[in-house]
Design a protein around this motif. Structure first.
Motif, PDB file in Angstrom:
ATOM      1  N   VAL A  26      39.135  44.505  41.843  1.00  0.00           N
ATOM      2  CA  VAL A  26      40.230  43.565  41.610  1.00  0.00           C
ATOM      3  C   VAL A  26      39.844  42.170  42.089  1.00  0.00           C
ATOM      4  O   VAL A  26      40.121  41.173  41.415  1.00  0.00           O
ATOM      5  CB  VAL A  26      41.521  44.033  42.324  1.00  0.00           C
ATOM      6  CG1 VAL A  26      42.597  42.964  42.242  1.00  0.00           C
ATOM      7  CG2 VAL A  26      42.030  45.324  41.711  1.00  0.00           C
ATOM      8  N   LEU A  85      39.962  38.935  39.741  1.00  0.00           N
ATOM      9  CA  LEU A  85      40.867  37.834  40.089  1.00  0.00           C
ATOM     10  C   LEU A  85      40.113  36.512  40.144  1.00  0.00           C
ATOM     11  O   LEU A  85      40.569  35.497  39.610  1.00  0.00           O
ATOM     12  CB  LEU A  85      41.524  38.097  41.445  1.00  0.00           C
ATOM     13  CG  LEU A  85      42.715  39.044  41.503  1.00  0.00           C
ATOM     14  CD1 LEU A  85      43.062  39.359  42.957  1.00  0.00           C
ATOM     15  CD2 LEU A  85      43.921  38.446  40.798  1.00  0.00           C
ATOM     16  N   ASP A 126      47.628  39.578  41.624  1.00  0.00           N
ATOM     17  CA  ASP A 126      47.337  41.002  41.794  1.00  0.00           C
ATOM     18  C   ASP A 126      48.627  41.727  42.176  1.00  0.00           C
ATOM     19  O   ASP A 126      48.651  42.587  43.057  1.00  0.00           O
ATOM     20  CB  ASP A 126      46.244  41.220  42.850  1.00  0.00           C
ATOM     21  CG  ASP A 126      46.627  40.658  44.217  1.00  0.00           C
ATOM     22  OD1 ASP A 126      47.625  39.909  44.315  1.00  0.00           O
ATOM     23  OD2 ASP A 126      45.929  40.959  45.204  1.00  0.00           O
ATOM     24  N   SER A 161      48.839  45.538  42.558  1.00  0.00           N
ATOM     25  CA  SER A 161      48.219  46.037  43.796  1.00  0.00           C
ATOM     26  C   SER A 161      49.158  45.830  44.975  1.00  0.00           C
ATOM     27  O   SER A 161      49.334  46.707  45.830  1.00  0.00           O
ATOM     28  CB  SER A 161      46.886  45.322  44.057  1.00  0.00           C
ATOM     29  OG  SER A 161      45.950  45.622  43.057  1.00  0.00           O
TER      30      SER A 161
END
Length: 200
Positions: free
Chosen positions: A62, A66, A82, A85
């Motif tokens: 991630v 990102l 995110d 998450s």
């Protein structure tokens, strides 16, 4: 509100573009800018997902996705996040419910490519997505003509907003969806990976 969550004002019309962004590319940027203009949105949030439940192979981390997304997206109206998450959600329907609870005065819309319209009936609790927020669908390269007559499109046929009124989508009440053709850019994340331009 949890730390790291984006700021949003009451009444703002925010489009949500979810995906693995593995990698992010000019096609994502193009789709986002068309959505901002044509759907009457104030902002768009990219939701860089932890992983796609429908894909057997996991994406790059991630953090890496990102960073790449923030480097390629050059519009101040777009925020790369995110959120899934942070919210610990795995499915779109679940994410939307959490966001509406956290931001009760924000007008969210879900954005997707035409290819996703053809397969959205495979998503977990997919009818609740259409029942929760307006859905903006943008045709991308390779989108089959029959995507517009896929199961989801037929089920919500009476709730389709004509493309000539697409600018109303951001402020519309669910269920409501709109299908737009846009100038196509023949690029995809899978193609970039296949050519070695992005190694997981």
């Amino acid at each position: 509100m949890k730390a790291g969550m984006p700021l949003a004002g009451a009444g703002q019309k925010i489009g949500l573009l979810g995906g693995s962004f593995d990698p992010p590319h000019a096609g994502h940027v193009h789709l986002t800018k068309v959505a901002l203009k044509r759907f009457g949105l104030d902002r768009v949030w990219w939701l860089v997902s932890p992983g796609n439940p429908l894909k057997s192979e996991g994406p790059a981390t991630v953090q890496r996705r990102l960073l790449a997304a923030r480097q390629i997206m050059d519009d101040p109206r777009v925020e790369v996040t995110d959120l899934e998450s942070r919210l610990n959600t795995r499915f779109t329907a679940e994410t939307l419910e959490q966001l509406q609870r956290i931001y009760p005065s924000v007008r969210f819309s879900w954005l997707m490519g035409g290819d996703n319209l053809a397969s959205v009936h495979r998503w977990e609790r997919w009818p609740s997505i259409f029942a929760t927020v307006p859905v903006g669908v943008l045709a991308r390269p390779g989108t089959p003509i029959w995507a517009r007559t896929a199961y989801a499109a037929r089920l919500f046929r009476a709730k389709r907003l004509p493309s000539s009124h697409s600018h109303l989508l951001g402020g519309a009440s669910a269920p409501c969806w709109c299908y737009l053709r846009m100038p196509l850019r023949a690029i995809s994340s899978s193609e970039i990976r296949a050519k070695g331009g992005w190694v997981r």
